[in-house]
Design a protein around this motif. Structure first.
Motif, PDB file in Angstrom:
ATOM      1  N   LEU A  22       0.834  -1.204   0.000  1.00  0.00           N
ATOM      2  CA  LEU A  22       0.000   0.000   0.000  1.00  0.00           C
ATOM      3  C   LEU A  22       0.869   1.254   0.000  1.00  0.00           C
ATOM      4  O   LEU A  22       0.576   2.232  -0.703  1.00  0.00           O
ATOM      5  N   HIS A  23       1.948   1.202   0.765  1.00  0.00           N
ATOM      6  CA  HIS A  23       2.867   2.340   0.829  1.00  0.00           C
ATOM      7  C   HIS A  23       3.504   2.600  -0.532  1.00  0.00           C
ATOM      8  O   HIS A  23       3.660   3.755  -0.965  1.00  0.00           O
ATOM      9  N   PHE A  74       2.187   1.922  -3.340  1.00  0.00           N
ATOM     10  CA  PHE A  74       1.157   2.382  -4.274  1.00  0.00           C
ATOM     11  C   PHE A  74       0.897   3.881  -4.149  1.00  0.00           C
ATOM     12  O   PHE A  74       0.660   4.567  -5.147  1.00  0.00           O
ATOM     13  N   VAL A  75       0.946   4.403  -2.920  1.00  0.00           N
ATOM     14  CA  VAL A  75       0.569   5.803  -2.702  1.00  0.00           C
ATOM     15  C   VAL A  75       1.727   6.771  -2.904  1.00  0.00           C
ATOM     16  O   VAL A  75       1.515   7.984  -2.910  1.00  0.00           O
ATOM     17  N   GLN A  76       2.946   6.246  -3.068  1.00  0.00           N
ATOM     18  CA  GLN A  76       4.060   7.159  -3.291  1.00  0.00           C
ATOM     19  C   GLN A  76       4.734   6.853  -4.623  1.00  0.00           C
ATOM     20  O   GLN A  76       4.408   5.878  -5.294  1.00  0.00           O
ATOM     21  N   ASN A 100       3.396   0.057 -11.234  1.00  0.00           N
ATOM     22  CA  ASN A 100       2.919  -0.546  -9.981  1.00  0.00           C
ATOM     23  C   ASN A 100       3.368  -2.002  -9.815  1.00  0.00           C
ATOM     24  O   ASN A 100       2.682  -2.809  -9.188  1.00  0.00           O
ATOM     25  N   THR A 142       3.959  -2.833  -6.094  1.00  0.00           N
ATOM     26  CA  THR A 142       2.694  -3.004  -5.377  1.00  0.00           C
ATOM     27  C   THR A 142       2.062  -4.351  -5.700  1.00  0.00           C
ATOM     28  O   THR A 142       1.594  -5.068  -4.807  1.00  0.00           O
TER      29      THR A 142
END
Length: 236
Positions: A46-47, A49-51, A126, A129
């Motif tokens: 998740l980390h 994916f968001v950065q 991604n 991820t």
């Protein structure tokens, strides 16, 4: 290793059943660690994916490949336990299986890192991820059967190897005996393959208790329960 050493100790006045459950506790600890690893990998995915993923394109490939090869050697060493679901016949089966799953999970993680690095070089978005998420799911799925089995024994659940219909049939046989009012029972596995139980039987006054005890033990011996505590409560 400590758990294996403890199981060699003989039963004493404090632990009358011995120390066999130490290996089950060790297996449960290993399972909990792997579940935590699965959760941490999911958070890491998740980390990522968001950065900005571009900061994570450089993997230590040599380290990951070396780790994978070493772990595959460990998988081969514990190949007799190389199944996700196995039938546990004794406590050490759970411990060895947990070690195998630990090595397998580490192998899956290393393979995921290598795959993510390769996909990133191909320009797949991604990739980190995706791979971390798949690894987290894979680790969770392989360890859950062990977690359920070890927790079930330590929580003293009714053995999965013994169907409730068989136990209910035995209870009905006892209830049908002359003088028996209300039998209550509970059964659990001390370690895999060793079922113990206790039964409380309310009986009418004047019932032949010795004959009843012999019959109860006979009923449960027939289904493989050798360690049975029977309490008879005569009613006034």
């Amino acid at each position: 290793m400590i758990a294996m050493l403890y199981t060699k100790k003989s039963p004493d006045e404090f632990y009358t059943y011995g120390y066999k459950r130490m290996e089950i506790l060790a297996a449960l600890t290993n399972a909990l660690f792997l579940l935590f690893l699965s959760f941490s990998l999911a958070v890491e995915a998740l980390h990522a994916f968001v950065q900005d993923e571009s900061e994570h394109k450089h993997y230590l490939i040599v380290s990951a490949v070396t780790n994978l090869l070493v772990n595959l050697l460990g998988v081969w060493f514990f190949r007799s336990y190389a199944r996700i679901r196995i039938t546990y016949r004794k406590a050490e089966d759970m411990n060895y299986h947990s070690i195998f799953l630990h090595v397998l999970a580490d192998s899956i993680r290393s393979a995921g890192l290598i795959l993510a690095s390769w996909l990133l070089t191909l320009g797949v978005k991604n990739a980190e991820t995706l791979c971390l998420g798949l690894v987290a799911i894979a680790v969770f799925l392989v360890v859950m059967p062990l977690f359920k089995a070890t927790a079930g024994i330590l929580l003293q659940m009714t053995p999965g190897t013994m169907s409730s219909s068989i136990l209910n049939k035995c209870l009905r046989q006892i209830k049908s005996l002359e003088g028996v009012l209300e039998p209550r029972s509970r059964f659990w596995e001390m370690v895999p393959g060793f079922v113990v139980g206790s039964i409380t039987v309310q009986v009418k006054a004047g019932t032949n208790e010795q004959k009843l005890l012999k019959h109860i033990h006979s009923v449960y011996n027939d289904i493989g329960i050798k360690d049975l505590t029977v309490q008879i409560d005569p009613q006034p």
